[in-house]
Design an enzyme around this catalytic site. Sequence first.
Site, PDB file in Angstrom:
ATOM      1  CG  ASP A 329      -2.035   0.948   1.223  1.00  0.00           C
ATOM      2  OD1 ASP A 329      -1.862   2.061   0.704  1.00  0.00           O
ATOM      3  OD2 ASP A 329      -3.111   0.592   1.732  1.00  0.00           O
ATOM      4  NE  ARG A 331      -4.806   2.889   0.508  1.00  0.00           N
ATOM      5  CZ  ARG A 331      -5.834   2.154   0.911  1.00  0.00           C
ATOM      6  NH1 ARG A 331      -7.071   2.552   0.687  1.00  0.00           N
ATOM      7  NH2 ARG A 331      -5.634   1.016   1.541  1.00  0.00           N
TER       8      ARG A 331
END
Length: 418
Positions: A329, A331
């Site tokens: 991930d 983000r």
Amino acid sequence: MEKQQAITHVILTSHPNQKFKQVLPIHWGVENPLERGPVVATLTNPHLRNAIGTHSGSYSVYRALATAAGHLPRDFRPDLTNTSPPVALGPYPSWWKNDAIVSIDPWGAVVSEVFQQHLRDGLDIRPTIAITKAHIYLPELKEAIEEGRIEVDGEVVGENYDVSVTKAAVEPVWYLPGVAKRYGISEGDLRKGLFQDTGGMFPELITREDLKVFLPPIGGTTIYFFGDPQKVADPKYELTVRVHDECNGSDVFGSDICTCRPYLVHGVEEAIRTAQKGGNGLIVYFRKEGRALGEVTKFLVYNARKRQVGGDSAATYFYRTECVAGVQDMRFQELMPDVLHWLGIQRIDNFISMSDMKFEAIRDSGIQVVNRVPIPEDRIPQDAKVEMEAKKAAGYFAPEGHLKGENLEKVKGRGLDE
């Protein structure tokens, strides 16, 4: 290897401490906007720029193409007549807390008002936030109305199943010292990373230490308000929030391999219900496709998951992502709460999310989250159950008891720091 390091060092320090006297300083976090100073990222007067990059985020390349093709005059300046927000938001104390907002310009929606004299003097300052009113229609909401979960009230929800909203588009504006502090790294390391890992796209990151603001060429954020936007900052009113990261395949085209659209629709439904009770609902929509890995990477991972021996499984869900992308991930939710602080939010009564990363980022930024609301089991598509099981196994969610949160009625009227 030593020669390569020496070359890199020369490139990164080719014009140290270069200063331009014409540039207006920006004093980030100062309460008075005139003392704070405007963000000038336009190209009409390059010597007056006080920011790295330019407006329009990822669309700035299309503007460059239009200019190169002769369709857009290089010295074009927009006519901002009648473009001001239809509703006033802020200012709130969080706007001038130096570390509360570092990734957007809190004054970005009202530059034509607060920087009038600068504009009269010929400075090309442009909004980085725009606010408007609209109606939205989702077919799932018609079903919710027909099943009695949502009522047609003629105010929030119309007779034609349309929903009245206020919406705001927000471009990223990064204050580099603040962003570096948020990630626990030095400003120099941040600048070096942004320079090197974009292939040297923005040399000013290294050569212009006097420029502290950067407009990165990435997607922005859209906020949908259900109810009165001016009440969002008032903790007397119940607030429901869904922070949603873009998933084009599901959000737009209804792909059933993930829970993105079902969770988005669930968030919209809960936001409407809260607004109809006199409170407010928010959908905060970030352009971070595929956990900010991008859609090409996302589809490659889909192929790898489906073609592995034994088929798709929760046990290898994140492993296959790491094989293709190097990380699970990207983000990194540290910057996400800034938009909530721009709205002056102090408390979220209902947080429509199961993500610990999002919850912890919001909580650690000083905003109280009372009740965490999971997606109902019957909203999870069959093909998305692998995703849900993988996230549970990886500790992506809080324990089941915490997901349910406290009974909202018991916390009405309690202090924000309890």
